[in-house]
Scaffold this motif. Structure first.
Motif, PDB file in Angstrom:
ATOM      1  N   VAL A  79       0.134   1.578  -1.316  1.00  0.00           N
ATOM      2  CA  VAL A  79      -0.651   0.716  -0.415  1.00  0.00           C
ATOM      3  C   VAL A  79      -1.718  -0.075  -1.186  1.00  0.00           C
ATOM      4  CG1 VAL A  79      -0.223   1.972   1.724  1.00  0.00           C
ATOM      5  CG2 VAL A  79      -2.080   2.715   0.259  1.00  0.00           C
ATOM      6  N   ILE A  80      -1.416  -0.306  -2.462  1.00  0.00           N
ATOM      7  CA  ILE A  80      -2.336  -1.086  -3.307  1.00  0.00           C
ATOM      8  C   ILE A  80      -2.555  -2.476  -2.709  1.00  0.00           C
ATOM      9  CG2 ILE A  80      -2.386  -2.329  -5.530  1.00  0.00           C
ATOM     10  CD1 ILE A  80      -1.525   0.277  -6.860  1.00  0.00           C
ATOM     11  N   TRP A  81      -1.516  -2.999  -2.056  1.00  0.00           N
ATOM     12  CA  TRP A  81      -1.671  -4.341  -1.455  1.00  0.00           C
ATOM     13  C   TRP A  81      -2.747  -4.336  -0.367  1.00  0.00           C
ATOM     14  CZ3 TRP A  81      -0.413  -5.627   3.696  1.00  0.00           C
ATOM     15  CH2 TRP A  81       0.198  -4.605   4.435  1.00  0.00           C
ATOM     16  N   LYS A  82      -2.987  -3.162   0.262  1.00  0.00           N
ATOM     17  CA  LYS A  82      -4.037  -3.075   1.295  1.00  0.00           C
ATOM     18  C   LYS A  82      -5.361  -2.660   0.671  1.00  0.00           C
ATOM     19  CE  LYS A  82      -1.542  -0.625   4.523  1.00  0.00           C
ATOM     20  NZ  LYS A  82      -1.302   0.235   5.649  1.00  0.00           N
ATOM     21  N   ASP A  83      -5.275  -1.815  -0.394  1.00  0.00           N
ATOM     22  CA  ASP A  83      -6.480  -1.260  -0.995  1.00  0.00           C
ATOM     23  C   ASP A  83      -6.396  -1.352  -2.519  1.00  0.00           C
ATOM     24  OD1 ASP A  83      -8.657   0.166  -1.789  1.00  0.00           O
ATOM     25  OD2 ASP A  83      -7.938   2.112  -1.077  1.00  0.00           O
ATOM     26  N   PRO A  84      -6.717  -2.536  -3.075  1.00  0.00           N
ATOM     27  CA  PRO A  84      -6.553  -2.729  -4.523  1.00  0.00           C
ATOM     28  C   PRO A  84      -7.417  -1.791  -5.368  1.00  0.00           C
ATOM     29  CG  PRO A  84      -6.966  -4.828  -3.405  1.00  0.00           C
ATOM     30  CD  PRO A  84      -7.213  -3.745  -2.401  1.00  0.00           C
ATOM     31  N   SER A  85      -8.434  -1.150  -4.761  1.00  0.00           N
ATOM     32  CA  SER A  85      -9.311  -0.270  -5.547  1.00  0.00           C
ATOM     33  C   SER A  85      -8.516   0.903  -6.137  1.00  0.00           C
ATOM     34  CB  SER A  85     -10.452   0.260  -4.685  1.00  0.00           C
ATOM     35  OG  SER A  85      -9.969   1.206  -3.766  1.00  0.00           O
ATOM     36  N   VAL A  86      -7.353   1.220  -5.527  1.00  0.00           N
ATOM     37  CA  VAL A  86      -6.521   2.326  -6.038  1.00  0.00           C
ATOM     38  C   VAL A  86      -6.192   2.114  -7.514  1.00  0.00           C
ATOM     39  CG1 VAL A  86      -4.209   3.399  -5.825  1.00  0.00           C
ATOM     40  CG2 VAL A  86      -5.522   2.823  -3.768  1.00  0.00           C
TER      41      VAL A  86
END
Ligand SMILES: C[S@@+](CC[C@H](N)C(=O)[O-])C[C@H]1O[C@@H](n2cnc3c(N)ncnc32)[C@H](O)[C@@H]1O
Length: 249
Positions: A79-86
C-alpha cells in the motif's frame, strides 16, 4: 485473528447473514473499539469481539474453529501508493520482526482450527505486503511445521505465488497462492493463501537434512544469525562479490 478495524470481518458477517458465530480478535484494544463500532453500524449481531494476542488465541479454543482468516500484521509494502512513508520507515530488521511474528501467528491459527470440521478446517493467510519473506516464506514454514496443504483460493484474478525467488525455493504447491499488484490489478498489493488443515494432532514433520530447500536453509540461517540473506544488489553495494583492484574477490 488480527481483525481491526474490521473491514474483512464486516464482509464475512455480511456473507454469514447473522447466522453462526463470528469471532473478531485483535491484540490492540483501541483498535478493537473500531471493530465494535463497525459491527454495530452494520447491524451484525452474531459476532464476538476479543482482545487477545494471536499467540493466545488457540489456547482459548484449541481445534475449535471451522475457518480462520489471518490477515497478518505486515510491512504494508503493498500500500505504498497510499502511504509512501512505508518506503522510508521500514528497514530489514522490521521485516525480520514481522516475518517472525507472522510465522508464530500462522502456527497458532492452524492450531486453533478443527481439521475435522465438516464444513471447513480452512485457514486463509493474507497480507498487504508484496515481500516474499512475509508471504511465500511464511506459508512454506507452516507447511513444514504442521500437517496441512495448500488448496486453490477460488479467486479468478491474481497471479500465482512464487515457487522460486532469488535464492528461495518453495514447495510447488505455492503456485496455488495468489499475488496482487497495484500496477497490474489496480488494487492494493496483496497476497492470499488458502490452507487446509489435515490433522488435529500436532505434528512437526522434520525434513531430512538433504531434503532442506535453499529457502529453508536460509530460514534456519536467518534464525541463527537474525539476518536475512542480502539481495544480490545489496551484496554488490556492500562490496561483497566485487572484485578488488587486483581482480580477486
Ligand atoms: C493488517 S491489520 C488487519 C486489518 C483487518 N483484517 C481489516 O481488514 O480491517 C493487522 C492487525 O493485526 C493486529 N495485530 C498485531 N499484532 C497482533 C497479535 N500478536 N495478535 C493479534 N493481532 C495483532 C494489529 O493491531 C492490526 O489491527
Amino acid at each position: 485473528m488480527c481483525a481491526a478495524p474490521g473491514g474483512k470481518t464486516s464482509h464475512i458477517a455480511t456473507l454469514m447473514k447473522n447466522s453462526g458465530v463470528l469471532f473478531a480478535n485483535d491484540a490492540n484494544l483501541k483498535r478493537c473499539t473500531a471493530i465494535i463500532g463497525n459491527l454495530h453500524r452494520l447491524g451484525v449481531n452474531n459476532a464476538v469481539v476479543t482482545n487477545l494476542s494471536g499467540h493466545d488465541f488457540c489456547k482459548t479454543h484449541p481445534n475449535g474453529f471451522d475457518r480462520i482468516l489471518l490477515d497478518a500484521p505486515c510491512s504494508g509494502t503493498g500500500v505504498i501508493w497510499k502511504d509512501p512513508s512505508v518506503k522510508m520507515s521500514k528497514d530489514s530488521q522490521d521485516i525480520q520482526r514481522r516475518h517472525t511474528l507472522q510465522r508464530e501467528l500462522i502456527l497458532t491459527a492452524l492450531d486453533a482450527l478443527d481439521a475435522k470440521s465438516p464444513t471447513g478446517g480452512y485457514l486463509v493467510y493474507s497480507t498487504c505486503s508484496v515481500l516474499v519473506e512475509e508471504n511465500e516464506a511464511v506459508v512454506q514454514y507452516a507447511l513444514s511445521k504442521r500437517d496441512c496443504k495448500l488448496v486453490p483460493t477460488g479467486l479468478e484474478i491474481g497471479i500465482p505465488g512464487y515457487t522460486k525467488f532469488r535464492d528461495y525455493r518453495f514447495h510447488p504447491s505455492l503456485e496455488l497462492t495468489r499475488r496482487y499488484y497495484p500496477h497490474v490489478h489496480n488494487i492494493d498489493g496483496f497476497f492470499v493463501a488458502k490452507i487446509k488443515k489435515l490433522k488435529n494432532a500436532k505434528s512437526e514433520p522434520k525434513p531430512k537434512p538433504e531434503e532442506k530447500t535453499a529457502a529453508e536453509q536460509q530460514e534456519s540461517n536467518a534464525e541463527k544469525t537474525g539476518k536475512f540473506p542480502k539481495s544480490p544488489k545489496q551484496q554488490t553495494k556492500n562490496g561483497k562479490g566485487k572484485k578488488n583492484k587486483n581482480g580477486k574477490k
